[in-house]
Design a protein around this motif. Structure first.
Motif, PDB file in Angstrom:
ATOM      1  N   GLY A 192       0.822  -0.980  -0.008  1.00 20.39           N
ATOM      2  CA  GLY A 192       0.173  -0.160  -0.301  1.00 20.39           C
ATOM      3  C   GLY A 192       0.948   1.484  -0.084  1.00 20.39           C
ATOM      4  O   GLY A 192       1.837   1.099   0.110  1.00 20.39           O
ATOM      5  N   ILE A 193       0.195   2.176   0.431  1.00 20.94           N
ATOM      6  CA  ILE A 193       0.754   3.463   0.067  1.00 20.94           C
ATOM      7  C   ILE A 193       2.059   3.973   1.461  1.00 20.94           C
ATOM      8  O   ILE A 193       0.822   3.374   2.510  1.00 20.94           O
ATOM      9  CB  ILE A 193      -0.747   4.313  -0.227  1.00 20.94           C
ATOM     10  N   GLN A 194       2.863   4.371   1.127  1.00 21.33           N
ATOM     11  CA  GLN A 194       3.956   4.869   2.355  1.00 21.33           C
ATOM     12  C   GLN A 194       3.895   6.769   2.633  1.00 21.33           C
ATOM     13  O   GLN A 194       4.425   6.262   4.587  1.00 21.33           O
ATOM     14  CB  GLN A 194       4.917   4.152   2.458  1.00 21.33           C
ATOM     15  N   ALA A 195       3.564   7.158   2.259  1.00 18.27           N
ATOM     16  CA  ALA A 195       3.411   8.292   2.641  1.00 18.27           C
ATOM     17  C   ALA A 195       2.393   9.538   2.687  1.00 18.27           C
ATOM     18  O   ALA A 195       1.634   8.848   1.454  1.00 18.27           O
ATOM     19  CB  ALA A 195       5.131   9.253   2.029  1.00 18.27           C
ATOM     20  N   GLY A 196       1.946  10.871   3.480  1.00 22.60           N
ATOM     21  CA  GLY A 196       0.745  11.203   3.654  1.00 22.60           C
ATOM     22  C   GLY A 196      -0.541  11.304   4.036  1.00 22.60           C
ATOM     23  O   GLY A 196       0.394  10.155   4.619  1.00 22.60           O
ATOM     24  N   SER A 197      -0.690  11.899   3.796  1.00 22.41           N
ATOM     25  CA  SER A 197      -2.045  12.211   4.726  1.00 22.41           C
ATOM     26  C   SER A 197      -3.216  12.331   4.154  1.00 22.41           C
ATOM     27  O   SER A 197      -3.521  13.200   3.230  1.00 22.41           O
ATOM     28  CB  SER A 197      -1.934  12.554   5.937  1.00 22.41           C
ATOM     29  N   LEU A 198      -4.683  11.707   4.157  1.00 18.01           N
ATOM     30  CA  LEU A 198      -6.327  11.600   4.003  1.00 18.01           C
ATOM     31  C   LEU A 198      -6.651  12.791   5.416  1.00 18.01           C
ATOM     32  O   LEU A 198      -6.996  12.218   6.425  1.00 18.01           O
ATOM     33  CB  LEU A 198      -6.410  10.473   3.662  1.00 18.01           C
ATOM     34  N   TYR A 199      -7.630  13.386   5.329  1.00 14.47           N
ATOM     35  CA  TYR A 199      -8.395  14.621   5.286  1.00 14.47           C
ATOM     36  C   TYR A 199      -9.786  13.840   4.674  1.00 14.47           C
ATOM     37  O   TYR A 199      -9.974  13.805   3.886  1.00 14.47           O
ATOM     38  CB  TYR A 199      -8.140  15.374   5.341  1.00 14.47           C
ATOM     39  N   TYR A 200     -11.011  13.488   5.779  1.00 14.94           N
ATOM     40  CA  TYR A 200     -12.033  13.524   5.753  1.00 14.94           C
ATOM     41  C   TYR A 200     -13.319  13.156   6.080  1.00 14.94           C
ATOM     42  O   TYR A 200     -13.315  13.008   8.174  1.00 14.94           O
ATOM     43  CB  TYR A 200     -12.126  11.882   4.888  1.00 14.94           C
ATOM     44  N   SER A 201     -14.875  13.433   6.364  1.00 10.42           N
ATOM     45  CA  SER A 201     -15.441  13.623   7.194  1.00 10.42           C
ATOM     46  C   SER A 201     -15.839  12.368   7.482  1.00 10.42           C
ATOM     47  O   SER A 201     -16.013  11.344   7.204  1.00 10.42           O
ATOM     48  CB  SER A 201     -16.622  14.472   7.015  1.00 10.42           C
ATOM     49  N   ALA A 202     -15.944  12.148   9.134  1.00 16.20           N
ATOM     50  CA  ALA A 202     -17.147  10.689   9.317  1.00 16.20           C
ATOM     51  C   ALA A 202     -18.494  11.015  10.623  1.00 16.20           C
ATOM     52  O   ALA A 202     -18.350  11.644  11.701  1.00 16.20           O
ATOM     53  CB  ALA A 202     -16.263   9.834  10.446  1.00 16.20           C
ATOM     54  N   MET A 205     -11.970  13.891  10.543  1.00 19.14           N
ATOM     55  CA  MET A 205     -10.742  12.681  10.636  1.00 19.14           C
ATOM     56  C   MET A 205      -9.161  13.256   9.728  1.00 19.14           C
ATOM     57  O   MET A 205      -9.234  13.507   9.121  1.00 19.14           O
ATOM     58  CB  MET A 205     -10.909  11.754  10.818  1.00 19.14           C
ATOM     59  N   ARG A 206      -8.237  12.451  10.397  1.00 16.49           N
ATOM     60  CA  ARG A 206      -7.144  12.496   9.648  1.00 16.49           C
ATOM     61  C   ARG A 206      -6.405  11.012   9.635  1.00 16.49           C
ATOM     62  O   ARG A 206      -6.141  11.094  11.044  1.00 16.49           O
ATOM     63  CB  ARG A 206      -6.125  13.275  10.029  1.00 16.49           C
ATOM     64  N   GLU A 217      -5.527   6.862  12.660  1.00 17.26           N
ATOM     65  CA  GLU A 217      -6.491   8.052  12.256  1.00 17.26           C
ATOM     66  C   GLU A 217      -6.883   8.525  13.868  1.00 17.26           C
ATOM     67  O   GLU A 217      -6.976   8.162  15.008  1.00 17.26           O
ATOM     68  CB  GLU A 217      -7.579   6.961  12.011  1.00 17.26           C
ATOM     69  N   THR A 218      -7.099  10.168  13.435  1.00 16.29           N
ATOM     70  CA  THR A 218      -6.912  11.143  14.579  1.00 16.29           C
ATOM     71  C   THR A 218      -8.106  12.028  14.139  1.00 16.29           C
ATOM     72  O   THR A 218      -8.608  11.766  12.934  1.00 16.29           O
ATOM     73  CB  THR A 218      -5.505  11.728  14.225  1.00 16.29           C
ATOM     74  N   LEU A 219      -8.684  12.368  15.640  1.00 13.04           N
ATOM     75  CA  LEU A 219      -9.864  13.370  15.362  1.00 13.04           C
ATOM     76  C   LEU A 219      -9.342  14.766  15.282  1.00 13.04           C
ATOM     77  O   LEU A 219      -8.458  14.446  16.165  1.00 13.04           O
ATOM     78  CB  LEU A 219     -10.247  12.817  16.723  1.00 13.04           C
ATOM     79  N   VAL A 220      -9.652  15.396  14.340  1.00 13.90           N
ATOM     80  CA  VAL A 220      -9.278  16.655  14.655  1.00 13.90           C
ATOM     81  C   VAL A 220      -9.990  17.669  14.576  1.00 13.90           C
ATOM     82  O   VAL A 220      -9.874  18.987  15.904  1.00 13.90           O
ATOM     83  CB  VAL A 220      -8.929  17.343  13.230  1.00 13.90           C
ATOM     84  N   PHE A 221     -11.579  17.597  14.226  1.00 14.63           N
ATOM     85  CA  PHE A 221     -13.192  18.125  15.119  1.00 14.63           C
ATOM     86  C   PHE A 221     -14.215  17.526  15.118  1.00 14.63           C
ATOM     87  O   PHE A 221     -14.602  16.720  13.996  1.00 14.63           O
ATOM     88  CB  PHE A 221     -12.990  19.244  14.309  1.00 14.63           C
ATOM     89  N   GLY A 261     -20.368  11.040   5.254  1.00 14.77           N
ATOM     90  CA  GLY A 261     -21.093  13.065   4.819  1.00 14.77           C
ATOM     91  C   GLY A 261     -19.767  13.646   4.284  1.00 14.77           C
ATOM     92  O   GLY A 261     -19.842  14.788   4.438  1.00 14.77           O
ATOM     93  N   SER A 262     -19.058  12.889   3.504  1.00  8.10           N
ATOM     94  CA  SER A 262     -17.706  13.618   2.981  1.00  8.10           C
ATOM     95  C   SER A 262     -18.696  14.185   1.781  1.00  8.10           C
ATOM     96  O   SER A 262     -19.093  13.972   0.963  1.00  8.10           O
ATOM     97  CB  SER A 262     -16.871  12.871   2.375  1.00  8.10           C
ATOM     98  N   GLU A 263     -18.113  15.251   1.362  1.00  4.41           N
ATOM     99  CA  GLU A 263     -18.219  16.208  -0.086  1.00  4.41           C
ATOM    100  C   GLU A 263     -17.276  16.243  -1.014  1.00  4.41           C
ATOM    101  O   GLU A 263     -17.333  15.829  -1.769  1.00  4.41           O
ATOM    102  CB  GLU A 263     -18.805  16.921   0.176  1.00  4.41           C
ATOM    103  N   ARG A 264     -15.701  15.772   0.074  1.00  5.27           N
ATOM    104  CA  ARG A 264     -14.638  15.851  -0.582  1.00  5.27           C
ATOM    105  C   ARG A 264     -13.869  14.972   0.491  1.00  5.27           C
ATOM    106  O   ARG A 264     -13.484  15.156   1.379  1.00  5.27           O
ATOM    107  CB  ARG A 264     -13.905  16.880  -0.565  1.00  5.27           C
ATOM    108  N   ILE A 265     -12.935  14.083  -0.225  1.00  2.00           N
ATOM    109  CA  ILE A 265     -11.717  13.119   0.462  1.00  2.00           C
ATOM    110  C   ILE A 265     -10.444  14.784  -0.147  1.00  2.00           C
ATOM    111  O   ILE A 265     -10.173  15.221  -0.793  1.00  2.00           O
ATOM    112  CB  ILE A 265     -11.353  12.344   0.461  1.00  2.00           C
ATOM    113  N   TYR A 266      -9.413  14.633   1.067  1.00  2.00           N
ATOM    114  CA  TYR A 266      -8.475  15.381   0.412  1.00  2.00           C
ATOM    115  C   TYR A 266      -7.430  14.174   1.115  1.00  2.00           C
ATOM    116  O   TYR A 266      -6.469  14.114   2.001  1.00  2.00           O
ATOM    117  CB  TYR A 266      -8.009  16.590   1.855  1.00  2.00           C
ATOM    118  N   TRP A 267      -6.137  14.825   0.037  1.00  2.00           N
ATOM    119  CA  TRP A 267      -4.738  13.998   0.021  1.00  2.00           C
ATOM    120  C   TRP A 267      -4.068  14.608  -0.210  1.00  2.00           C
ATOM    121  O   TRP A 267      -3.342  15.585  -0.846  1.00  2.00           O
ATOM    122  CB  TRP A 267      -5.225  12.302  -0.603  1.00  2.00           C
TER     123      TRP A 267
END
Length: 321
Positions: A27-37, A42-43, A51-55, A313-319
Protein backbone atom coordinates in the motif's frame (compact mmCIF):
# COMPACT_ATOMS: atom_id res chain seq x y z
CA UNK A 1 -18.58 27.37 -27.31
CA UNK A 2 -19.64 30.99 -26.69
CA UNK A 3 -22.53 30.07 -24.41
CA UNK A 4 -20.03 29.41 -21.61
CA UNK A 5 -19.00 33.04 -21.73
CA UNK A 6 -22.61 33.80 -20.77
CA UNK A 7 -22.19 31.64 -17.67
CA UNK A 8 -19.04 33.31 -16.49
CA UNK A 9 -20.24 36.79 -17.42
CA UNK A 10 -22.62 36.48 -14.49
CA UNK A 11 -19.65 35.63 -12.30
CA UNK A 12 -17.45 38.48 -13.44
CA UNK A 13 -20.11 41.14 -13.25
CA UNK A 14 -17.90 41.86 -10.27
CA UNK A 15 -14.45 42.01 -10.86
CA UNK A 16 -1.66 9.51 -21.28
CA UNK A 17 0.35 6.68 -21.41
CA UNK A 18 -0.97 3.18 -20.50
CA UNK A 19 2.27 2.08 -18.87
CA UNK A 20 2.21 2.10 -15.06
CA UNK A 21 4.34 0.83 -12.22
CA UNK A 22 2.91 -2.28 -10.54
CA UNK A 23 0.86 -1.82 -7.39
CA UNK A 24 2.95 -1.71 -4.23
CA UNK A 25 2.35 -4.87 -2.24
CA UNK A 26 1.99 -3.05 1.09
CA UNK A 27 0.00 0.00 0.00
CA UNK A 28 0.80 3.72 0.14
CA UNK A 29 3.60 4.73 2.50
CA UNK A 30 3.50 8.54 2.70
CA UNK A 31 1.05 11.41 3.09
CA UNK A 32 -2.26 11.84 4.88
CA UNK A 33 -5.98 11.83 4.17
CA UNK A 34 -8.57 14.24 5.57
CA UNK A 35 -12.21 13.17 5.45
CA UNK A 36 -15.54 13.46 7.26
CA UNK A 37 -16.93 10.70 9.46
CA UNK A 38 -20.44 11.77 10.48
CA UNK A 39 -19.88 14.99 12.50
CA UNK A 40 -16.12 14.46 12.83
CA UNK A 41 -13.18 15.65 10.75
CA UNK A 42 -10.62 12.84 10.64
CA UNK A 43 -6.98 12.57 9.57
CA UNK A 44 -5.31 9.32 8.53
CA UNK A 45 -1.51 9.04 8.31
CA UNK A 46 -0.33 6.43 5.79
CA UNK A 47 3.07 5.91 7.45
CA UNK A 48 1.90 5.39 11.03
CA UNK A 49 -1.53 4.00 10.06
CA UNK A 50 -2.96 6.30 12.70
CA UNK A 51 -6.50 7.68 12.45
CA UNK A 52 -6.85 10.94 14.43
CA UNK A 53 -9.85 13.06 15.36
CA UNK A 54 -9.24 16.68 14.31
CA UNK A 55 -12.61 18.25 15.16
CA UNK A 56 -16.21 17.31 15.93
CA UNK A 57 -19.46 19.21 15.97
CA UNK A 58 -19.75 20.19 12.30
CA UNK A 59 -20.30 18.21 9.13
CA UNK A 60 -19.00 17.67 5.57
CA UNK A 61 -15.73 19.51 6.13
CA UNK A 62 -13.54 21.11 3.47
CA UNK A 63 -9.81 21.86 3.75
CA UNK A 64 -7.86 24.80 2.31
CA UNK A 65 -5.22 24.08 -0.33
CA UNK A 66 -2.43 25.11 2.06
CA UNK A 67 -3.86 22.84 4.81
CA UNK A 68 -4.18 25.83 7.13
CA UNK A 69 -7.97 26.07 7.51
CA UNK A 70 -11.11 23.98 7.37
CA UNK A 71 -14.76 24.93 7.01
CA UNK A 72 -18.30 23.67 7.56
CA UNK A 73 -21.71 25.35 7.37
CA UNK A 74 -25.21 25.50 8.83
CA UNK A 75 -28.27 26.95 7.09
CA UNK A 76 -30.85 29.20 8.72
CA UNK A 77 -33.90 28.49 6.57
CA UNK A 78 -36.08 31.00 8.42
CA UNK A 79 -33.71 33.85 7.60
CA UNK A 80 -32.58 32.38 4.24
CA UNK A 81 -28.95 32.76 5.31
CA UNK A 82 -26.02 30.45 5.97
CA UNK A 83 -23.36 30.59 8.65
CA UNK A 84 -19.97 29.32 7.51
CA UNK A 85 -17.42 28.53 10.21
CA UNK A 86 -13.75 28.72 9.23
CA UNK A 87 -11.34 27.11 11.69
CA UNK A 88 -7.58 27.01 12.05
CA UNK A 89 -6.54 23.43 11.28
CA UNK A 90 -3.76 23.41 13.88
CA UNK A 91 -5.90 25.09 16.58
CA UNK A 92 -9.49 24.10 15.75
CA UNK A 93 -11.03 25.84 18.75
CA UNK A 94 -10.35 29.18 17.08
CA UNK A 95 -12.71 30.14 14.26
CA UNK A 96 -14.43 32.97 12.44
CA UNK A 97 -18.05 33.00 11.28
CA UNK A 98 -19.15 34.21 7.86
CA UNK A 99 -22.84 34.95 7.28
CA UNK A 100 -24.00 34.99 3.67
CA UNK A 101 -27.42 35.73 2.15
CA UNK A 102 -27.90 32.39 0.41
CA UNK A 103 -29.05 28.88 1.28
CA UNK A 104 -26.05 26.63 0.67
CA UNK A 105 -26.22 23.06 -0.55
CA UNK A 106 -22.52 22.23 -0.25
CA UNK A 107 -19.70 23.10 2.11
CA UNK A 108 -17.70 26.05 0.75
CA UNK A 109 -14.40 25.31 -1.00
CA UNK A 110 -11.40 27.58 -0.44
CA UNK A 111 -10.04 29.31 -3.55
CA UNK A 112 -6.25 28.78 -3.47
CA UNK A 113 -4.26 31.90 -2.70
CA UNK A 114 -7.23 34.21 -2.07
CA UNK A 115 -9.70 35.03 0.69
CA UNK A 116 -12.49 33.68 -1.46
CA UNK A 117 -14.79 30.70 -1.12
CA UNK A 118 -17.15 28.97 -3.53
CA UNK A 119 -20.19 26.82 -2.79
CA UNK A 120 -23.28 25.39 -4.41
CA UNK A 121 -26.43 27.20 -3.33
CA UNK A 122 -30.16 26.90 -3.83
CA UNK A 123 -30.92 28.05 -7.37
CA UNK A 124 -32.67 31.39 -7.71
CA UNK A 125 -34.95 30.29 -10.56
CA UNK A 126 -35.27 26.52 -10.02
CA UNK A 127 -34.64 25.86 -6.31
CA UNK A 128 -36.05 22.33 -6.37
CA UNK A 129 -34.19 21.18 -9.48
CA UNK A 130 -30.90 23.05 -9.83
CA UNK A 131 -28.06 24.65 -7.90
CA UNK A 132 -26.10 27.85 -8.49
CA UNK A 133 -22.43 28.45 -7.83
CA UNK A 134 -21.87 31.40 -5.49
CA UNK A 135 -18.50 33.00 -4.78
CA UNK A 136 -18.15 35.06 -1.63
CA UNK A 137 -15.42 36.68 0.46
CA UNK A 138 -14.60 36.44 4.16
CA UNK A 139 -16.90 39.39 4.86
CA UNK A 140 -19.90 37.44 3.54
CA UNK A 141 -20.29 39.51 0.36
CA UNK A 142 -21.39 37.43 -2.64
CA UNK A 143 -19.23 38.63 -5.53
CA UNK A 144 -20.47 36.29 -8.22
CA UNK A 145 -23.18 33.79 -9.05
CA UNK A 146 -23.27 31.25 -11.91
CA UNK A 147 -26.64 29.54 -12.52
CA UNK A 148 -27.31 25.81 -12.87
CA UNK A 149 -23.92 24.42 -11.82
CA UNK A 150 -23.86 20.76 -10.79
CA UNK A 151 -20.31 20.85 -9.43
CA UNK A 152 -17.12 22.91 -9.58
CA UNK A 153 -13.44 22.89 -8.68
CA UNK A 154 -10.76 25.54 -8.38
CA UNK A 155 -7.46 24.84 -10.14
CA UNK A 156 -4.47 24.25 -7.82
CA UNK A 157 -3.02 27.68 -8.69
CA UNK A 158 -6.36 29.39 -8.07
CA UNK A 159 -6.48 31.06 -11.49
CA UNK A 160 -8.96 28.79 -13.25
CA UNK A 161 -12.42 27.46 -12.45
CA UNK A 162 -13.84 24.17 -13.71
CA UNK A 163 -17.62 23.88 -13.82
CA UNK A 164 -20.00 21.06 -14.63
CA UNK A 165 -23.10 22.97 -15.70
CA UNK A 166 -26.00 23.69 -17.98
CA UNK A 167 -25.06 26.16 -20.69
CA UNK A 168 -27.49 29.07 -20.84
CA UNK A 169 -27.91 31.56 -23.67
CA UNK A 170 -28.61 35.29 -23.09
CA UNK A 171 -32.34 34.47 -22.86
CA UNK A 172 -31.62 32.08 -19.98
CA UNK A 173 -32.58 29.09 -22.14
CA UNK A 174 -30.68 25.81 -21.86
CA UNK A 175 -28.34 25.28 -24.83
CA UNK A 176 -26.50 22.19 -23.63
CA UNK A 177 -24.64 20.44 -20.82
CA UNK A 178 -20.88 20.41 -20.46
CA UNK A 179 -17.74 20.39 -18.41
CA UNK A 180 -16.13 23.77 -19.06
CA UNK A 181 -12.85 25.31 -17.92
CA UNK A 182 -12.89 29.06 -17.31
CA UNK A 183 -9.26 30.16 -17.49
CA UNK A 184 -8.30 33.32 -15.58
CA UNK A 185 -11.88 33.47 -14.36
CA UNK A 186 -11.39 36.60 -12.23
CA UNK A 187 -9.65 38.67 -14.88
CA UNK A 188 -10.67 40.56 -18.02
CA UNK A 189 -8.81 38.09 -20.28
CA UNK A 190 -10.82 35.03 -19.22
CA UNK A 191 -11.16 32.21 -21.72
CA UNK A 192 -13.89 29.57 -21.78
CA UNK A 193 -12.94 26.07 -22.96
CA UNK A 194 -15.51 23.31 -23.41
CA UNK A 195 -13.77 20.14 -22.27
CA UNK A 196 -16.63 17.79 -23.08
CA UNK A 197 -20.39 17.94 -23.68
CA UNK A 198 -22.95 15.57 -22.14
CA UNK A 199 -26.44 14.54 -23.27
CA UNK A 200 -28.39 15.77 -20.24
CA UNK A 201 -28.11 17.20 -16.73
CA UNK A 202 -28.18 13.81 -14.99
CA UNK A 203 -25.02 12.72 -16.83
CA UNK A 204 -22.98 15.82 -16.00
CA UNK A 205 -19.85 15.02 -13.95
CA UNK A 206 -20.14 15.16 -10.17
CA UNK A 207 -17.47 15.24 -7.45
CA UNK A 208 -14.95 16.82 -9.82
CA UNK A 209 -11.32 17.09 -8.71
CA UNK A 210 -8.42 18.63 -10.65
CA UNK A 211 -5.05 16.87 -10.63
CA UNK A 212 -2.08 18.50 -8.83
CA UNK A 213 -0.47 19.48 -12.15
CA UNK A 214 -3.83 20.80 -13.46
CA UNK A 215 -3.65 18.54 -16.53
CA UNK A 216 -6.60 16.23 -15.77
CA UNK A 217 -9.86 16.05 -13.87
CA UNK A 218 -11.32 13.05 -12.03
CA UNK A 219 -15.08 12.79 -11.54
CA UNK A 220 -18.03 10.47 -10.99
CA UNK A 221 -20.17 9.68 -14.04
CA UNK A 222 -22.94 7.08 -14.07
CA UNK A 223 -21.73 5.85 -10.65
CA UNK A 224 -18.08 5.24 -11.57
CA UNK A 225 -14.83 7.20 -11.72
CA UNK A 226 -13.52 8.70 -14.94
CA UNK A 227 -10.70 11.06 -15.84
CA UNK A 228 -10.39 13.61 -18.64
CA UNK A 229 -7.48 15.62 -19.90
CA UNK A 230 -8.29 19.32 -19.58
CA UNK A 231 -8.27 20.07 -23.30
CA UNK A 232 -11.09 20.63 -25.77
CA UNK A 233 -13.07 17.54 -26.79
CA UNK A 234 -10.99 15.27 -24.56
CA UNK A 235 -11.87 11.57 -24.52
CA UNK A 236 -12.85 10.16 -21.10
CA UNK A 237 -11.03 7.25 -19.50
CA UNK A 238 -13.05 4.99 -17.21
CA UNK A 239 -11.08 4.26 -14.04
CA UNK A 240 -13.32 2.01 -11.93
CA UNK A 241 -15.97 -0.64 -12.49
CA UNK A 242 -18.20 -2.20 -9.84
CA UNK A 243 -21.74 -3.18 -8.92
CA UNK A 244 -22.09 -0.17 -6.64
CA UNK A 245 -20.87 3.48 -6.70
CA UNK A 246 -17.55 5.31 -6.46
CA UNK A 247 -17.58 8.97 -5.35
CA UNK A 248 -15.48 11.84 -3.94
CA UNK A 249 -12.30 11.18 -5.91
CA UNK A 250 -9.11 12.90 -4.80
CA UNK A 251 -5.61 12.82 -6.30
CA UNK A 252 -2.45 11.71 -4.56
CA UNK A 253 0.10 14.56 -4.32
CA UNK A 254 2.14 13.00 -7.15
CA UNK A 255 -0.94 12.39 -9.32
CA UNK A 256 -0.30 8.64 -9.62
CA UNK A 257 -3.28 7.48 -7.58
CA UNK A 258 -6.89 8.32 -6.89
CA UNK A 259 -8.46 7.98 -3.46
CA UNK A 260 -12.25 7.66 -3.34
CA UNK A 261 -15.19 6.38 -1.34
CA UNK A 262 -16.63 3.03 -2.39
CA UNK A 263 -20.30 2.83 -1.44
CA UNK A 264 -20.15 -0.93 -1.00
CA UNK A 265 -22.89 -0.86 1.64
CA UNK A 266 -25.37 0.67 -0.80
CA UNK A 267 -25.65 4.04 0.98
CA UNK A 268 -24.98 7.19 -1.02
CA UNK A 269 -22.83 9.14 1.45
CA UNK A 270 -20.90 6.50 3.43
CA UNK A 271 -18.35 3.89 2.47
CA UNK A 272 -14.83 2.53 2.63
CA UNK A 273 -11.92 4.63 1.43
CA UNK A 274 -10.21 2.90 -1.50
CA UNK A 275 -7.26 3.73 -3.78
CA UNK A 276 -6.59 2.93 -7.45
CA UNK A 277 -4.05 3.96 -10.08
CA UNK A 278 -5.04 7.18 -11.82
CA UNK A 279 -4.09 5.85 -15.27
CA UNK A 280 -4.86 2.12 -15.37
CA UNK A 281 -4.70 0.29 -18.68
CA UNK A 282 -8.27 -0.95 -18.12
CA UNK A 283 -11.04 -0.02 -15.68
CA UNK A 284 -10.17 -1.37 -12.23
CA UNK A 285 -12.76 -3.74 -10.71
CA UNK A 286 -13.62 -2.46 -7.24
CA UNK A 287 -14.20 -5.48 -4.98
CA UNK A 288 -17.00 -5.70 -2.48
CA UNK A 289 -16.20 -5.20 1.21
CA UNK A 290 -14.19 -7.96 2.87
CA UNK A 291 -15.06 -9.91 6.01
CA UNK A 292 -14.96 -8.01 9.36
CA UNK A 293 -13.51 -4.78 7.94
CA UNK A 294 -10.43 -6.45 6.47
CA UNK A 295 -8.94 -4.72 3.37
CA UNK A 296 -10.45 -5.74 0.06
CA UNK A 297 -7.37 -4.88 -2.03
CA UNK A 298 -3.62 -4.23 -1.46
CA UNK A 299 -3.85 -0.45 -1.75
CA UNK A 300 -6.69 0.03 0.69
CA UNK A 301 -5.61 2.07 3.74
CA UNK A 302 -5.95 0.29 7.09
CA UNK A 303 -5.38 1.34 10.69
CA UNK A 304 -2.99 -0.20 13.21
CA UNK A 305 -5.48 -2.99 13.84
CA UNK A 306 -5.59 -3.92 10.17
CA UNK A 307 -9.13 -2.54 9.80
CA UNK A 308 -10.24 -0.40 6.86
CA UNK A 309 -11.22 3.23 7.36
CA UNK A 310 -14.58 4.73 6.47
CA UNK A 311 -15.92 8.11 5.46
CA UNK A 312 -19.50 9.17 6.07
CA UNK A 313 -21.01 12.50 5.09
CA UNK A 314 -17.97 13.69 3.12
CA UNK A 315 -18.40 15.96 0.12
CA UNK A 316 -14.67 15.80 -0.57
CA UNK A 317 -11.71 13.86 0.72
CA UNK A 318 -8.21 15.35 0.66
CA UNK A 319 -4.85 13.68 0.11
CA UNK A 320 -1.96 15.84 1.32
CA UNK A 321 1.84 15.29 1.38
Amino acid sequence: MNIYLVLIAALLGVSCSKGEDPLPATGIQAGSLYYSAADELMRFDFKTKQETLVFSGGSSYTISAAQEKFAWYKNDFAEQTTRVQVHDLEAPSGYESIIISATLESTPEFAPGEELLGALAESLDEPDLRKDLVLFNYHGAIIGRVPHVKDFSFSPNGKDLLISAEALNPGNEVEGYALALIKNYRSDDQQSITIREFPDYSQLPADISISPDASHVAYTHLDHLYTLELIEEAAPRQITASKFMEVDACWSPDGKYLGFIANVSGTTDCGEIRIVLSQPAEPVPVPDEAWENAPADPLQPVDNNGKVIHSCGSERIYWVP
